[in-house]
Design a protein around this motif. Structure first.
Motif, PDB file in Angstrom:
ATOM      1  N   ARG A 142       0.799  -1.130   0.027  1.00 42.16           N
ATOM      2  CA  ARG A 142      -0.128   0.098  -0.020  1.00 42.16           C
ATOM      3  C   ARG A 142       0.629   1.334  -0.188  1.00 42.16           C
ATOM      4  O   ARG A 142       0.213   2.205   0.228  1.00 42.16           O
ATOM      5  CB  ARG A 142      -1.174  -0.034   1.255  1.00 42.16           C
ATOM      6  CG  ARG A 142      -0.277   0.216   2.521  1.00 42.16           C
ATOM      7  CD  ARG A 142      -1.390   0.134   3.694  1.00 42.16           C
ATOM      8  NE  ARG A 142      -1.849  -1.273   3.800  1.00 42.16           N
ATOM      9  CZ  ARG A 142      -2.235  -1.738   4.994  1.00 42.16           C
ATOM     10  NH1 ARG A 142      -2.169  -1.173   6.050  1.00 42.16           N
ATOM     11  NH2 ARG A 142      -2.824  -2.967   4.902  1.00 42.16           N
ATOM     12  N   ASN A 144       2.261   4.289  -1.254  1.00 41.62           N
ATOM     13  CA  ASN A 144       1.936   5.197  -2.664  1.00 41.62           C
ATOM     14  C   ASN A 144       1.224   4.219  -3.529  1.00 41.62           C
ATOM     15  O   ASN A 144       1.254   4.324  -4.706  1.00 41.62           O
ATOM     16  CB  ASN A 144       3.354   5.588  -3.223  1.00 41.62           C
ATOM     17  CG  ASN A 144       4.018   6.548  -2.632  1.00 41.62           C
ATOM     18  OD1 ASN A 144       3.398   7.307  -1.814  1.00 41.62           O
ATOM     19  ND2 ASN A 144       5.238   6.929  -2.797  1.00 41.62           N
ATOM     20  N   ASN A 145       0.137   3.724  -2.999  1.00 38.03           N
ATOM     21  CA  ASN A 145      -0.811   2.851  -3.828  1.00 38.03           C
ATOM     22  C   ASN A 145      -1.867   2.560  -2.971  1.00 38.03           C
ATOM     23  O   ASN A 145      -1.980   2.324  -1.781  1.00 38.03           O
ATOM     24  CB  ASN A 145      -0.060   1.421  -4.134  1.00 38.03           C
ATOM     25  CG  ASN A 145      -1.077   0.618  -5.037  1.00 38.03           C
ATOM     26  OD1 ASN A 145      -1.599   1.087  -5.979  1.00 38.03           O
ATOM     27  ND2 ASN A 145      -1.178  -0.641  -4.329  1.00 38.03           N
ATOM     28  N   GLN A 147      -4.185  -0.002  -1.984  1.00 39.38           N
ATOM     29  CA  GLN A 147      -4.106  -1.524  -2.131  1.00 39.38           C
ATOM     30  C   GLN A 147      -5.439  -2.140  -2.011  1.00 39.38           C
ATOM     31  O   GLN A 147      -6.164  -1.847  -1.000  1.00 39.38           O
ATOM     32  CB  GLN A 147      -3.164  -2.226  -1.066  1.00 39.38           C
ATOM     33  CG  GLN A 147      -3.156  -3.497  -0.870  1.00 39.38           C
ATOM     34  CD  GLN A 147      -2.529  -3.928   0.625  1.00 39.38           C
ATOM     35  OE1 GLN A 147      -2.574  -3.313   1.414  1.00 39.38           O
ATOM     36  NE2 GLN A 147      -2.140  -5.246   0.590  1.00 39.38           N
ATOM     37  N   SER A 168      -9.934  -0.220  -0.219  1.00 41.59           N
ATOM     38  CA  SER A 168      -8.542  -0.257  -0.516  1.00 41.59           C
ATOM     39  C   SER A 168      -7.868   0.494   0.672  1.00 41.59           C
ATOM     40  O   SER A 168      -8.456   1.583   1.195  1.00 41.59           O
ATOM     41  CB  SER A 168      -8.299   0.622  -1.815  1.00 41.59           C
ATOM     42  OG  SER A 168      -8.783  -0.024  -2.834  1.00 41.59           O
ATOM     43  N   GLY A 170      -4.378   2.963   1.663  1.00 45.15           N
ATOM     44  CA  GLY A 170      -3.056   3.356   1.011  1.00 45.15           C
ATOM     45  C   GLY A 170      -2.286   3.989   1.999  1.00 45.15           C
ATOM     46  O   GLY A 170      -3.163   4.763   2.822  1.00 45.15           O
ATOM     47  N   PHE A 172       1.024   7.060   2.154  1.00 45.83           N
ATOM     48  CA  PHE A 172       1.782   7.748   1.013  1.00 45.83           C
ATOM     49  C   PHE A 172       2.581   8.685   1.816  1.00 45.83           C
ATOM     50  O   PHE A 172       2.758   9.111   2.608  1.00 45.83           O
ATOM     51  CB  PHE A 172       0.424   8.661   0.285  1.00 45.83           C
ATOM     52  CG  PHE A 172      -0.409   7.853  -0.154  1.00 45.83           C
ATOM     53  CD1 PHE A 172      -0.499   7.269  -1.534  1.00 45.83           C
ATOM     54  CD2 PHE A 172      -1.678   7.774   0.607  1.00 45.83           C
ATOM     55  CE1 PHE A 172      -1.736   6.569  -2.056  1.00 45.83           C
ATOM     56  CE2 PHE A 172      -2.810   6.810   0.164  1.00 45.83           C
ATOM     57  CZ  PHE A 172      -2.601   6.280  -1.195  1.00 45.83           C
ATOM     58  N   THR A 178      -2.185  10.922  -6.723  1.00 41.51           N
ATOM     59  CA  THR A 178      -2.705   9.810  -7.890  1.00 41.51           C
ATOM     60  C   THR A 178      -4.203  10.129  -7.943  1.00 41.51           C
ATOM     61  O   THR A 178      -4.705  11.004  -7.556  1.00 41.51           O
ATOM     62  CB  THR A 178      -2.373   8.489  -7.279  1.00 41.51           C
ATOM     63  OG1 THR A 178      -2.890   7.292  -8.059  1.00 41.51           O
ATOM     64  CG2 THR A 178      -3.297   8.485  -6.000  1.00 41.51           C
ATOM     65  N   TYR A 180      -8.057   7.856  -8.146  1.00 32.53           N
ATOM     66  CA  TYR A 180      -8.812   6.809  -7.906  1.00 32.53           C
ATOM     67  C   TYR A 180     -10.003   6.517  -8.953  1.00 32.53           C
ATOM     68  O   TYR A 180     -10.771   7.499  -8.983  1.00 32.53           O
ATOM     69  CB  TYR A 180      -9.166   6.587  -6.382  1.00 32.53           C
ATOM     70  CG  TYR A 180     -10.129   5.281  -6.288  1.00 32.53           C
ATOM     71  CD1 TYR A 180      -9.359   4.211  -5.970  1.00 32.53           C
ATOM     72  CD2 TYR A 180     -11.501   5.498  -6.261  1.00 32.53           C
ATOM     73  CE1 TYR A 180     -10.004   2.891  -5.812  1.00 32.53           C
ATOM     74  CE2 TYR A 180     -12.171   4.146  -5.854  1.00 32.53           C
ATOM     75  CZ  TYR A 180     -11.422   2.849  -5.656  1.00 32.53           C
ATOM     76  OH  TYR A 180     -12.248   1.822  -5.450  1.00 32.53           O
TER      77      TYR A 180
END
Length: 239
Positions: A142, A144-145, A147, A168, A170, A172, A178, A180
């Motif tokens: 997770r 920088n994403n 997940q 999800s 995340g 960061f 980003t 979504y």
């Protein structure tokens, strides 16, 4: 044009029972707010602090999808389906109550305070056979994403429930940006800030703030602080 609702941390319901310090994003128990009954199919989001060895004795549920995410500590779980388990921080647990199930939840540790998120969603199928699952999560995935940790699909590499919902998590780095994309047309997103400070669709949110967004396909995201951690709940707006 997208619509949104802000739920700041200090507007949540609050109940301090000594052993239990609970914050309610939506009406729950003795906290009743007619403007905070649910967001789409999201009925409950409780942020609980539970003292060592304390917890909730056996109590019933039916026709509800129940998701538990421990943020710190460990939960000792027992239920009428015969499951007995410990769920640690870094794991997720789900239970489809269906036709009816009872369970108990206690802080599994005597000397560490338990912090958990308990989330209830209205299901898209009623009176299903009750079921239980838990899964250890790859916390590194997770970074920088966002997940994915929950979906409607038993074949996905996550827990699943009887609802067209995707969760999800995340974590960061500062200034990371980003976007979504909402998983299903008609769904909205309820974003809950676990820690840090972020900007979601132009709205600045701090620790334990939340925003619900709907009538959109994509959501913009930027982390302001280096410890930003967010739970996204992508859920149907109608049930």
């Amino acid at each position: 044009m997208s619509q949104f609702i802000l739920h700041k941390e200090n507007t949540r319901g609050h109940a301090n029972h000594g052993w239990l310090n609970a914050h309610h994003s939506f009406s729950f128990a003795n906290y009743y707010n007619p403007d905070r009954m649910h967001f789409g199919v999201l009925r409950v989001l409780n942020d609980d602090l539970i003292d060592g060895g304390m917890g909730f004795g056996a109590h019933p549920h039916d026709n509800m999808e129940i998701i538990t995410i421990p943020l710190a500590g460990a939960i000792a779980h027992k239920d009428s389906m015969g499951n007995s388990a410990v769920i640690n921080a870094g794991e997720i647990q789900v239970m489809s109550a269906g036709t009816g199930v009872s369970h108990s939840e206690f802080n599994a540790l005597e000397d560490v305070q338990l912090n958990l998120l308990q989330i209830w969603l209205f299901p898209n199928k009623k009176n299903v056979t009750p079921r239980y699952d838990q899964r250890a999560l790859n916390v590194d995935a997770r970074h920088n994403n966002f997940q994915q940790i929950l979906s409607p699909n038993a074949d996905d590499d996550n827990v699943w429930i009887h609802q067209d919902a995707w969760f999800s998590l995340g974590k960061f780095d500062e200034a990371f940006e980003t976007e979504y994309k909402i998983k299903k047309a008609g769904n909205g997103v309820y974003a809950f800030v676990i820690s840090g400070e972020v900007i979601i669709d132009g709205q600045t949110l701090s620790k334990r703030d939340a925003i619900g967004i709907w009538d959109t396909e994509n959501i913009s995201f930027k982390a302001i602080s280096a410890d930003a951690e967010v739970l996204l709940m992508d859920i149907p707006m109608e049930f």
